[in-house]
Each structure stands twice: as C-alpha cells, then as structure tokens.
Design an enzyme around this catalytic site. Structure first.
Site, PDB file in Angstrom:
ATOM      1  N   GLY A   9      -3.451  -2.584 -14.304  1.00 14.39           N
ATOM      2  CA  GLY A   9      -3.604  -2.182 -12.900  1.00 14.39           C
ATOM      3  C   GLY A   9      -2.666  -1.031 -12.619  1.00 14.39           C
ATOM      4  O   GLY A   9      -1.447  -1.216 -12.579  1.00 14.39           O
ATOM      5  N   LEU A  10      -3.227   0.158 -12.450  1.00 13.11           N
ATOM      6  CA  LEU A  10      -2.379   1.353 -12.301  1.00 13.11           C
ATOM      7  C   LEU A  10      -2.521   1.988 -10.921  1.00 13.11           C
ATOM      8  O   LEU A  10      -2.402   3.199 -10.774  1.00 13.11           O
ATOM      9  CB  LEU A  10      -2.689   2.361 -13.406  1.00 13.11           C
ATOM     10  CG  LEU A  10      -2.346   1.879 -14.820  1.00 13.11           C
ATOM     11  CD1 LEU A  10      -2.826   2.885 -15.857  1.00 13.11           C
ATOM     12  CD2 LEU A  10      -0.843   1.625 -14.985  1.00 13.11           C
ATOM     13  N   ALA A  11      -2.766   1.164  -9.904  1.00 20.21           N
ATOM     14  CA  ALA A  11      -2.720   1.675  -8.531  1.00 20.21           C
ATOM     15  C   ALA A  11      -1.238   1.872  -8.177  1.00 20.21           C
ATOM     16  O   ALA A  11      -0.380   1.841  -9.067  1.00 20.21           O
ATOM     17  CB  ALA A  11      -3.407   0.703  -7.582  1.00 20.21           C
ATOM     18  N   ASN A  32      -6.230   0.040 -17.008  1.00 22.65           N
ATOM     19  CA  ASN A  32      -6.783  -0.090 -15.657  1.00 22.65           C
ATOM     20  C   ASN A  32      -8.299  -0.221 -15.796  1.00 22.65           C
ATOM     21  O   ASN A  32      -8.901   0.429 -16.660  1.00 22.65           O
ATOM     22  CB  ASN A  32      -6.426   1.158 -14.834  1.00 22.65           C
ATOM     23  CG  ASN A  32      -6.754   0.972 -13.363  1.00 22.65           C
ATOM     24  OD1 ASN A  32      -6.024   0.307 -12.642  1.00 22.65           O
ATOM     25  ND2 ASN A  32      -7.864   1.539 -12.933  1.00 22.65           N
ATOM     26  N   SER A 128       9.069  -7.294  -4.620  1.00 20.28           N
ATOM     27  CA  SER A 128       9.242  -6.696  -3.297  1.00 20.28           C
ATOM     28  C   SER A 128       9.886  -5.329  -3.386  1.00 20.28           C
ATOM     29  O   SER A 128      10.639  -5.042  -4.312  1.00 20.28           O
ATOM     30  CB  SER A 128      10.096  -7.587  -2.398  1.00 20.28           C
ATOM     31  OG  SER A 128      10.227  -6.957  -1.127  1.00 20.28           O
ATOM     32  N   GLY A 129       9.581  -4.518  -2.394  1.00 22.60           N
ATOM     33  CA  GLY A 129      10.181  -3.186  -2.335  1.00 22.60           C
ATOM     34  C   GLY A 129       9.140  -2.096  -2.246  1.00 22.60           C
ATOM     35  O   GLY A 129       9.490  -0.916  -2.175  1.00 22.60           O
ATOM     36  N   HIS A 186       9.685 -14.577   1.987  1.00 21.76           N
ATOM     37  CA  HIS A 186      10.375 -13.282   2.166  1.00 21.76           C
ATOM     38  C   HIS A 186       9.553 -12.408   3.116  1.00 21.76           C
ATOM     39  O   HIS A 186      10.074 -11.821   4.066  1.00 21.76           O
ATOM     40  CB  HIS A 186      10.550 -12.592   0.814  1.00 21.76           C
ATOM     41  CG  HIS A 186      10.867 -11.125   0.905  1.00 21.76           C
ATOM     42  ND1 HIS A 186       9.910 -10.182   1.233  1.00 21.76           N
ATOM     43  CD2 HIS A 186      12.018 -10.434   0.736  1.00 21.76           C
ATOM     44  CE1 HIS A 186      10.468  -8.979   1.270  1.00 21.76           C
ATOM     45  NE2 HIS A 186      11.746  -9.109   0.969  1.00 21.76           N
TER      46      HIS A 186
HETATM   47  P1  NDP Z   1      -4.274  -2.757  -4.810  1.00 25.19           P
HETATM   48  O1  NDP Z   1      -3.943  -4.062  -4.246  1.00 25.19           O
HETATM   49  O2  NDP Z   1      -4.868  -1.717  -3.950  1.00 25.19           O
HETATM   50  O3  NDP Z   1      -5.265  -2.995  -6.054  1.00 25.19           O
HETATM   51  C1  NDP Z   1      -5.830  -1.933  -6.777  1.00 25.19           C
HETATM   52  C2  NDP Z   1      -5.788  -2.222  -8.262  1.00 25.19           C
HETATM   53  O4  NDP Z   1      -6.494  -3.443  -8.555  1.00 25.19           O
HETATM   54  C3  NDP Z   1      -6.479  -1.136  -9.067  1.00 25.19           C
HETATM   55  O5  NDP Z   1      -5.795  -0.976 -10.287  1.00 25.19           O
HETATM   56  C4  NDP Z   1      -7.854  -1.725  -9.290  1.00 25.19           C
HETATM   57  O6  NDP Z   1      -8.526  -1.194 -10.387  1.00 25.19           O
HETATM   58  C5  NDP Z   1      -7.490  -3.158  -9.550  1.00 25.19           C
HETATM   59  N1  NDP Z   1      -8.628  -4.075  -9.408  1.00 25.19           N
HETATM   60  C6  NDP Z   1      -9.265  -4.411  -8.265  1.00 25.19           C
HETATM   61  N2  NDP Z   1     -10.243  -5.287  -8.532  1.00 25.19           N
HETATM   62  C7  NDP Z   1     -10.235  -5.486  -9.871  1.00 25.19           C
HETATM   63  C8  NDP Z   1     -11.014  -6.283 -10.746  1.00 25.19           C
HETATM   64  N3  NDP Z   1     -11.989  -7.069 -10.287  1.00 25.19           N
HETATM   65  N4  NDP Z   1     -10.735  -6.254 -12.060  1.00 25.19           N
HETATM   66  C9  NDP Z   1      -9.744  -5.469 -12.532  1.00 25.19           C
HETATM   67  N5  NDP Z   1      -8.964  -4.707 -11.746  1.00 25.19           N
HETATM   68  C10 NDP Z   1      -9.217  -4.714 -10.441  1.00 25.19           C
HETATM   69  O7  NDP Z   1      -3.005  -2.121  -5.576  1.00 25.19           O
HETATM   70  P2  NDP Z   1      -1.458  -2.077  -5.189  1.00 25.19           P
HETATM   71  O8  NDP Z   1      -0.847  -1.296  -6.286  1.00 25.19           O
HETATM   72  O9  NDP Z   1      -1.225  -1.684  -3.785  1.00 25.19           O
HETATM   73  O10 NDP Z   1      -0.980  -3.601  -5.306  1.00 25.19           O
HETATM   74  C11 NDP Z   1      -1.092  -4.341  -6.515  1.00 25.19           C
HETATM   75  C12 NDP Z   1      -0.633  -5.753  -6.258  1.00 25.19           C
HETATM   76  O11 NDP Z   1       0.732  -5.752  -5.867  1.00 25.19           O
HETATM   77  C13 NDP Z   1      -1.389  -6.463  -5.128  1.00 25.19           C
HETATM   78  O12 NDP Z   1      -1.560  -7.810  -5.455  1.00 25.19           O
HETATM   79  C14 NDP Z   1      -0.473  -6.320  -3.954  1.00 25.19           C
HETATM   80  O13 NDP Z   1      -0.664  -7.345  -2.994  1.00 25.19           O
HETATM   81  C15 NDP Z   1       0.884  -6.423  -4.621  1.00 25.19           C
HETATM   82  N6  NDP Z   1       2.001  -5.814  -3.905  1.00 25.19           N
HETATM   83  C16 NDP Z   1       1.840  -4.644  -3.240  1.00 25.19           C
HETATM   84  C17 NDP Z   1       2.890  -4.069  -2.566  1.00 25.19           C
HETATM   85  C18 NDP Z   1       2.712  -2.766  -1.878  1.00 25.19           C
HETATM   86  O14 NDP Z   1       3.672  -2.322  -1.214  1.00 25.19           O
HETATM   87  N7  NDP Z   1       1.570  -2.108  -2.001  1.00 25.19           N
HETATM   88  C19 NDP Z   1       4.216  -4.698  -2.541  1.00 25.19           C
HETATM   89  C20 NDP Z   1       4.303  -5.868  -3.340  1.00 25.19           C
HETATM   90  C21 NDP Z   1       3.228  -6.411  -3.962  1.00 25.19           C
HETATM   91  P3  NDP Z   1      -9.572   0.047 -10.196  1.00 25.19           P
HETATM   92  O15 NDP Z   1      -8.735   1.276 -10.307  1.00 25.19           O
HETATM   93  O16 NDP Z   1     -10.518  -0.113 -11.327  1.00 25.19           O
HETATM   94  O17 NDP Z   1     -10.222  -0.117  -8.856  1.00 25.19           O
END
Ligand code: NDP
Length: 483
Positions: A9-11, A32, A128-129, A186
């Site tokens: 997961g590289l979001a 990803n 967190s962060g 938290h």
């Molecule tokens: P997102 O929650 O927006 O998720 C996007 C990522 O999930 C992409 O890599 C996407 O892949 C992947 N994804 C979605 N559906 C699937 C699937 N069915 N199979 C495989 N991969 C999938 O990303 P964030 O980076 O914002 O957050 C990641 C996690 O961290 C979440 O659980 C979030 O709640 C948690 N988090 C977030 C924080 C924040 O500040 N944003 C803080 C702390 C925790 P693709 O590119 O293929 O769509």
C-alpha cells in the site's frame, strides 16, 4: 538482493513509512495493488534508499528474507482483509504480517486468530502522526505476540519518533487487538482535545469579538503553558493563516462542517459497550455530527430561535482576564477527557485480558502522534507512581490542577450558557467532575422508578440483597427478592 521488510500500500501513509524505513538502513520491498502507484513511488523516491518493487503479491513475498515481515498500509476494512488473504497465500509459518491501518480492534482480534491457524504472526499496529509522522517518526502501538515484538522491535524503534529524552515512541501494547484499541482511544482523545480548542476559539471569537489572528496569538501564548501541545501549536498556525484567494482569515472561508472517519465513533460505541463514561469524547463526536446536520442547521437559520447575544461586551482588561479563565477551563476539561480515555483503556484491558502499561503508553504518546503534549510526562508519572490506578483525576498533580481551575471552569461555562455559546465538552467534563464530587447521586430515584414500572428491584443502603416494592398494594409493602 532480499528485503528485510516490506510495505503493501503506497498511498500517503504507506509511501511515507516505506521511505522512513529505507532512510534507516532497511531494504524495503514495496507493493501496491495498482502498479502505476509503485512506479510513481520509485520514480520519485527510489533514490532515497534500497527499495525492491514488485508487480504481484507473489513476487513481493518472494523478495522478502525469511522470516518475512510485511507491513500493510491500505484502506481499513474489506481491503485489509483482501490484502491479508493474498499475502497469506504465499507466506509461510513464522512470517509476520503487520496491519498499520486504522483497523477496528475486533477485526484485529479475528484476523490474528485466522492467521494463527496458518502459523502466521499477525500484528495489529496503531500508527499515529499522519503522513508527516509516518515519514519522520510516528508513534506506533503494536499488538500481537511477544515473539513478533522481539522481531519488530529494532525495526520499529529505528523509525519511531523520539521523545525529548530520546526514548523511541513505540512499545508492545499487549496481545491481539490491544494496539489498535489504544490507537482508537488515542483518536477519541484527539477528538475531545480538538473540540475543546474549538470551544475556546468560539468563546473568544463570538464571545469576546476577537479576530482569528489575535486568537492565534493567544493559542501561541498558551503553548508556553501547561497546555504546550501539538494541537494548540497548529491551532495558532491555522488561525494566523490568510486565504490566498480572498485575503480573509482562512478559517472564515472554510465550511463549518467537520468530517470524521470512524475512530472517534468507535471509541464511544466501545465505551458504551464497556459501560465506561467517556462524556468528553462522546460530546466531541456529537458536536462534529451536529456540524454536519445540514438540513437541521439550514432550517434553524431560516426559522431562527430567539436567544441571547453571543457578545460579552467586555472592555480590554476584562477581556484579558476572561481569556485566562478560558485557558483554565480548557485545561481542566482536557484533564477530564484524558482521564476518561485512560479509564476506557483500563476497562478494556480487564475485559480482553490485556495487561496494558499505562505509564509506558503515555510515554509513547509524547512525540510523533497528534495528541503529543508536554503534560503526557505528568500523566506518565501519575501512572508510574500508582496514584492514577483508579483515575488520573486522583493523582495529586491533576487533582490540584482541577481544584486550581475549578472556579474559572464554572465561570466560563456559566457565561457561555448565558450567552448562548455551545460548550458541550467543557460542560460535560464539569458535569462528570461534579458527578464524582456528589456524595449521593439521583440514581437512587432512577432505581425507584425502574422498580415501579418494571419490577427491576433495588438495593438498600442498610441491608444486602435485592428488594422490590409492591407499589400497587395498600401500604406499598416491600419484599426481599434475593439476599
Ligand atoms: P487510504 O486509506 O486512502 O488507502 C489507499 C491505499 O489502499 C492504496 O494503496 C490502495 O491501493 C489500497 N487499497 C484500497 N483497496 C484495496 C484493495 N482492495 N486491495 C489492495 N489494496 C487496496 O491510504 P492512506 O495512506 O491514507 O492510509 C492507509 C491506512 O493508514 C488506512 O487504514 C488509514 O486509516 C491509516 N492511517 C491513516 C492516517 C492518515 O493520516 N492518513 C493516519 C494513521 C493511519 P490502490 O493504489 O491500488 O488504489
């Protein structure tokens, strides 16, 4: 060349965490679902360290050295289950899957059981962060087995935020869902803290008629007091920001609906199931809920209710004095909100069989996470000394702080009520405090009502057992139902 750790997961979060890992000398496998994102990641950050990109889950797993460690950072819920299933297909006994997303802790408990059947160690880890924290040092709350922790410890300690005394902000919280549970609370505390700051802002804005920049300056000053915290610091920054397009204070061009993703709601739902009053967090969640009730709010503007003027119409000297009262009310309410959150964790620890070290938990929240604050040192000390075993409120430092702030707290809330400025978290926190102070609560009357309409029985102050009054009988005879 094999990777010693991998990220799926590289979001925003996953990319930052993968880079953080690489910056600390790890060889990081990255995958990803949509390969384009992996390509973009490699193009932008590939030169920052050793990354081993894969197009398929199979390749990704094969690129990891045994025992394998994969950290999942994908959308919580169904996507997380899907990724776990895919990884498990290729992983082997002794491998570790870490879920760093915001999973619901009951899901984590289930997932850990499912993976244990395959001999795979599953670790639910709260992170967190935000994106910035993930990149430069998050606070991390891993659950799972001791065995997994021993393997993960050096990796996580290297990338964690460091507290002012140098201690890494990561600790093994407890088995299965413990890590995700404390991360959830938290976030609940974070909701309460943010709402308290917002209530303080509203009092200064509408009550004292101050401009956003001026209020920003007040928060910057407060950040030099016991309130020293990340949230107070960024509040000053938000309030001092001007909109580039209109030149107005940015806060005035932002729509007044607050969004949420679920962890605050879960904190309250879980507290209700556990029977722990987390009134500050609940009111904070409901305040966001009210902000989002568009139809209701539009109707209230079209067909307005009569009510008092929000302005306190104070002169400068009185204004300055009132600002100090607000600061004290904020501090007292904040102490209550944190105490309630810690109570929820303590109760869950008993129910789920986690042995959570509260002092350590407070220590790993001192840096990296959103609720990082100077006073977490005090919280940690209070738990360390045993003075907060029943509640943080009884630790001498906090008891004294509440007593010092009490008069200001009451004055601010009374004034807010008179001027029609809603302060749900201020008010509910004071009500909780007064509820604790009361020698006798009106709950006795409620027991009487329950016995009258539903024969639910009641207990007596002078005799053990359960009693029921035959309310309809002449003389309303009392019978003892059990001993
Ligand atoms: P997102 O929650 O927006 O998720 C996007 C990522 O999930 C992409 O890599 C996407 O892949 C992947 N994804 C979605 N559906 C699937 C699937 N069915 N199979 C495989 N991969 C999938 O990303 P964030 O980076 O914002 O957050 C990641 C996690 O961290 C979440 O659980 C979030 O709640 C948690 N988090 C977030 C924080 C924040 O500040 N944003 C803080 C702390 C925790 P693709 O590119 O293929 O769509």
């Amino acid at each position: 060349q094999e990777a010693n750790v991998g990220v799926v997961g590289l979001a925003a979060m996953g990319a930052s965490l993968a880079r953080n890992l690489a910056h600390h000398g790890n060889r990081v496998a990255v995958y990803n679902r949509t390969y384009k994102r992996t390509e973009a990641f490699m193009q932008e950050y590939g030169s920052e360290g050793v990354f081993i990109p894969s197009q398929t889950v199979k390749e990704f797993v094969e690129s990891l050295s045994v025992p394998r460690t994969a950290i999942i950072m994908v959308k919580a819920g169904e996507p997380t289950d899907q990724v776990i299933k895919e990884l498990a297909e290729y992983m082997e006994q002794g491998d570790i899957i870490v879920d760093g997303g915001n999973a619901y802790f009951e899901d984590t408990i289930r997932r850990e059981k499912e993976m244990a059947k395959l001999g795979i160690h599953f670790v639910g880890m709260g992170v967190s962060g935000g994106e910035e924290g993930a990149l430069n040092g998050p606070s991390m709350m891993p659950g799972g087995s001791d065995w997994s922790w021993n393997t993960l410890k050096p990796i996580l300690e290297s990338i964690a935020a460091k507290a002012p005394d140098g201690e890494p902000c990561v600790a093994h919280i407890g088995p299965n869902g413990a890590g995700h549970f404390v991360k959830m609370v938290h976030n609940g505390i974070e909701y309460a803290d943010m709402q308290l700051i917002a209530e303080s802002y509203d009092l200064m804005r509408r009550g004292l008629g101050m401009a956003p920049e001026q209020i920003g300056d007040v928060f910057a000053q407060w950040n030099e007091t016991e309130l020293d915290s990340y949230l107070v610091e960024i509040t000053a920054e938000v309030l001092r920001k001007r909109d580039e397009k209109t030149g107005k204070p940015l806060v005035d061009v932002i729509v007044d609906h607050a969004g949420m993703k679920g962890t605050g709601t879960w904190t309250v739902q879980t507290a209700l199931s556990l029977g722990v009053p987390v009134t500050g967090i609940a009111e904070a969640v409901f305040a966001r809920g009210l902000s989002d009730q568009t139809q209701l709010r539009e109707q209230a503007q079209k067909d307005p209710f009569n009510g008092p003027d929000a302005s306190l119409a104070l002169d400068d000297e009185a204004k300055q004095a009132f600002i100090e009262l607000i600061r004290q009310a904020l501090y007292a309410s904040k102490i209550v909100a944190y105490a309630q959150g810690f109570n929820e964790i303590a109760e869950a620890g008993k129910v789920y069989g986690w042995d959570i070290d509260m002092a350590q938990l407070a220590r790993i929240w001192r840096a990296g996470c959103i609720i990082r604050a100077k006073f977490l040192n005090r919280i940690s000390d209070a738990f360390e000394s045993g003075a907060a075993d029943v509640s943080l409120l009884f630790a001498p430092y906090f008891k004294q702080a509440l007593e010092n702030c009490e008069a200001a707290w009451r004055k601010v809330i009374a004034t807010a009520v008179e001027h029609g400025i809603p302060t749900p978290v201020f008010s509910s926190s004071l009500a909780y405090f007064d509820g604790l102070r009361a020698k006798r609560l009106p709950a006795a009357l409620i027991q009487g009502q329950r016995d009258l309409f539903g024969a639910h029985t009641y207990q007596r102050v002078d005799e053990p057992g359960a009693f029921h009054t035959l309310w309809a009988e002449p003389g309303q005879k009392e019978i003892q139902v059990s001993h």
